[in-house]
Scaffold this motif. Structure first.
Motif, PDB file in Angstrom:
ATOM      1  N   CYS A  93       0.846  -1.186   0.000  1.00 39.25           N
ATOM      2  CA  CYS A  93       0.000   0.000   0.000  1.00 39.25           C
ATOM      3  C   CYS A  93       0.887   1.243   0.000  1.00 39.25           C
ATOM      4  CB  CYS A  93      -0.917   0.012   1.227  1.00 39.25           C
ATOM      5  SG  CYS A  93      -2.144  -1.307   1.237  1.00 39.25           S
TER       6      CYS A  93
ATOM      7  N   PRO B 265      -8.693  -2.413  -3.957  1.00 33.62           N
ATOM      8  CA  PRO B 265      -9.142  -1.618  -2.805  1.00 33.62           C
ATOM      9  C   PRO B 265      -9.238  -2.469  -1.544  1.00 33.62           C
ATOM     10  CG  PRO B 265     -10.994  -2.119  -4.240  1.00 33.62           C
ATOM     11  CD  PRO B 265      -9.771  -2.639  -4.926  1.00 33.62           C
ATOM     12  N   ARG B 266      -8.681  -1.976  -0.473  1.00 33.52           N
ATOM     13  CA  ARG B 266      -8.783  -2.621   0.838  1.00 33.52           C
ATOM     14  C   ARG B 266      -9.405  -1.618   1.804  1.00 33.52           C
ATOM     15  NH1 ARG B 266      -4.528  -6.502   0.854  1.00 33.52           N
ATOM     16  NH2 ARG B 266      -4.442  -7.371  -1.251  1.00 33.52           N
ATOM     17  N   MET B 267     -10.149  -2.101   2.770  1.00 36.26           N
ATOM     18  CA  MET B 267     -10.772  -1.204   3.736  1.00 36.26           C
ATOM     19  C   MET B 267     -10.156  -1.430   5.113  1.00 36.26           C
ATOM     20  SD  MET B 267     -12.770   0.458   1.813  1.00 36.26           S
ATOM     21  CE  MET B 267     -13.576   1.448   3.062  1.00 36.26           C
ATOM     22  N   ARG B 268      -9.814  -0.339   5.772  1.00 35.79           N
ATOM     23  CA  ARG B 268      -9.281  -0.382   7.126  1.00 35.79           C
ATOM     24  C   ARG B 268     -10.209   0.415   8.032  1.00 35.79           C
ATOM     25  NH1 ARG B 268      -7.079  -3.735   4.974  1.00 35.79           N
ATOM     26  NH2 ARG B 268      -4.856  -4.069   4.540  1.00 35.79           N
ATOM     27  N   SER B 269     -10.361  -0.015   9.253  1.00 36.69           N
ATOM     28  CA  SER B 269     -11.212   0.696  10.204  1.00 36.69           C
ATOM     29  C   SER B 269     -10.353   1.504  11.175  1.00 36.69           C
ATOM     30  CB  SER B 269     -12.087  -0.285  10.992  1.00 36.69           C
ATOM     31  OG  SER B 269     -11.292  -1.179  11.737  1.00 36.69           O
ATOM     32  N   SER B 270     -10.880   2.627  11.610  1.00 36.75           N
ATOM     33  CA  SER B 270     -10.193   3.497  12.558  1.00 36.75           C
ATOM     34  C   SER B 270     -11.149   3.853  13.683  1.00 36.75           C
ATOM     35  CB  SER B 270      -9.715   4.765  11.849  1.00 36.75           C
ATOM     36  OG  SER B 270      -9.148   5.669  12.763  1.00 36.75           O
TER      37      SER B 270
ATOM     38  N   TYR C 255       0.240   0.158   6.287  1.00 37.63           N
ATOM     39  CA  TYR C 255      -0.552  -0.943   6.861  1.00 37.63           C
ATOM     40  C   TYR C 255       0.252  -2.237   6.997  1.00 37.63           C
ATOM     41  CZ  TYR C 255      -4.158   2.407   5.663  1.00 37.63           C
ATOM     42  OH  TYR C 255      -4.890   3.554   5.550  1.00 37.63           O
TER      43      TYR C 255
ATOM     44  N   ARG D  97     -14.529   4.933  11.806  1.00 36.14           N
ATOM     45  CA  ARG D  97     -14.464   5.248  10.380  1.00 36.14           C
ATOM     46  C   ARG D  97     -13.865   4.095   9.588  1.00 36.14           C
ATOM     47  NH1 ARG D  97     -13.878  10.064  13.051  1.00 36.14           N
ATOM     48  NH2 ARG D  97     -14.815  11.918  12.089  1.00 36.14           N
ATOM     49  N   LEU D  98     -14.294   4.010   8.328  1.00 38.97           N
ATOM     50  CA  LEU D  98     -13.695   3.083   7.387  1.00 38.97           C
ATOM     51  C   LEU D  98     -12.795   3.879   6.450  1.00 38.97           C
ATOM     52  CD1 LEU D  98     -16.676   0.719   6.455  1.00 38.97           C
ATOM     53  CD2 LEU D  98     -14.741   0.240   7.957  1.00 38.97           C
ATOM     54  N   ILE D  99     -11.551   3.419   6.284  1.00 43.20           N
ATOM     55  CA  ILE D  99     -10.561   4.140   5.483  1.00 43.20           C
ATOM     56  C   ILE D  99     -10.155   3.266   4.298  1.00 43.20           C
ATOM     57  CG2 ILE D  99      -8.297   5.248   5.510  1.00 43.20           C
ATOM     58  CD1 ILE D  99      -8.607   5.453   8.561  1.00 43.20           C
ATOM     59  N   PRO D 100     -10.337   3.750   3.063  1.00 42.83           N
ATOM     60  CA  PRO D 100      -9.915   2.955   1.910  1.00 42.83           C
ATOM     61  C   PRO D 100      -8.406   2.970   1.741  1.00 42.83           C
ATOM     62  CG  PRO D 100     -10.763   5.058   1.175  1.00 42.83           C
ATOM     63  CD  PRO D 100     -10.965   5.024   2.670  1.00 42.83           C
TER      64      PRO D 100
END
Length: 227
Positions: free
Chosen positions: A2, A76-81, A145, A109-112
């Motif tokens: 990433c 695309p990957r999604m990460r949570s914050s 990441y 929040r979800l972060i792309p």
């Protein structure tokens, strides 16, 4: 891997990160805490790379990562914050008894994140292969990441290329294709070089610091031009 930029990771940034971690470990052994001061001009760590001083600020003779993605587009990957409630307690003298994760300023929040799927990443450089190998042996993950498993390095391979043109080895992915951010004077006599445009951008590590920025510098060539 990433990336936080449209181009790959800089080799000098990777090498400098190893030296910085070593400095922090040595300071910790002395009972000291080594911190980064964003207001101070950072020192230049001595890297096993040649310097190019054709433009200012000067830069290390190495490229950014060149990848050959296995998919047409980044995945695309999604990460949570989630807000750290303990940090809120330390930062504010008065915190509500309940801080919602579902609504309001501190909601979850979800972060792309865009991941480049590739089997290899390649850099070119002018420097000491032995010392570069020693530093890279400590780099096991690259990119953003890393704690989520992205950018895992399985092996490093160093291949000397004594017959390569020196300038090209420190600036191009292959002849005619710019592989790193470069001050304008450095490419003034190469009007046909393929690049990604011009902008104010840093040209050496630490890339986030304004003292490393150059005006109207040339950007690395886009991926499609590198293939």
């Amino acid at each position: 891997m990433c990336f936080g930029t449209p181009w790959g990771i800089s080799l000098d940034g990777l090498l400098a990160s190893v030296l910085w971690h070593r400095h922090k470990a040595a300071a910790a052994a002395r009972g000291e805490v080594l911190t980064y001061d964003p207001l101070a001009v950072p020192e230049d760590l001595e890297l096993p790379l040649a310097r190019c001083e054709a433009g200012q600020p000067w830069h290390w003779m190495c490229t950014f990562a060149h990848t050959v993605p296995t998919t047409p587009y980044p995945e695309p990957r999604m990460r949570s914050s989630r807000t750290d409630h303990a940090d809120l307690q330390r930062l504010s003298p008065s915190v509500p008894s309940t801080v919602s994760d579902a609504r309001g300023h501190y909601r979850k929040r979800l972060i792309p994140a865009a991941a480049t799927i590739t089997a290899t990443a390649t850099w070119r450089a002018v420097g000491d292969p032995g010392k570069i190998t020693e530093l890279l042996a400590e780099v096991t993950d690259i990119g953003k990441y890393r704690t989520s498993g992205e950018g895992r390095v399985t092996a490093w391979t160093i291949e000397p290329a004594p017959g390569d043109d020196v300038w090209s080895a420190g600036h191009e992915h292959h002849p005619g294709v710019l592989g790193r951010s470069t001050p304008a004077p450095c490419v003034a006599d190469r009007p046909d070089i393929v690049h990604g445009g011009r902008s104010r951008i840093a040209v050496r590590a630490p890339y986030a610091h304004p003292s490393r920025h150059a005006d109207a510098a040339y950007l690395p060539a886009p991926d499609e031009a590198q293939r």
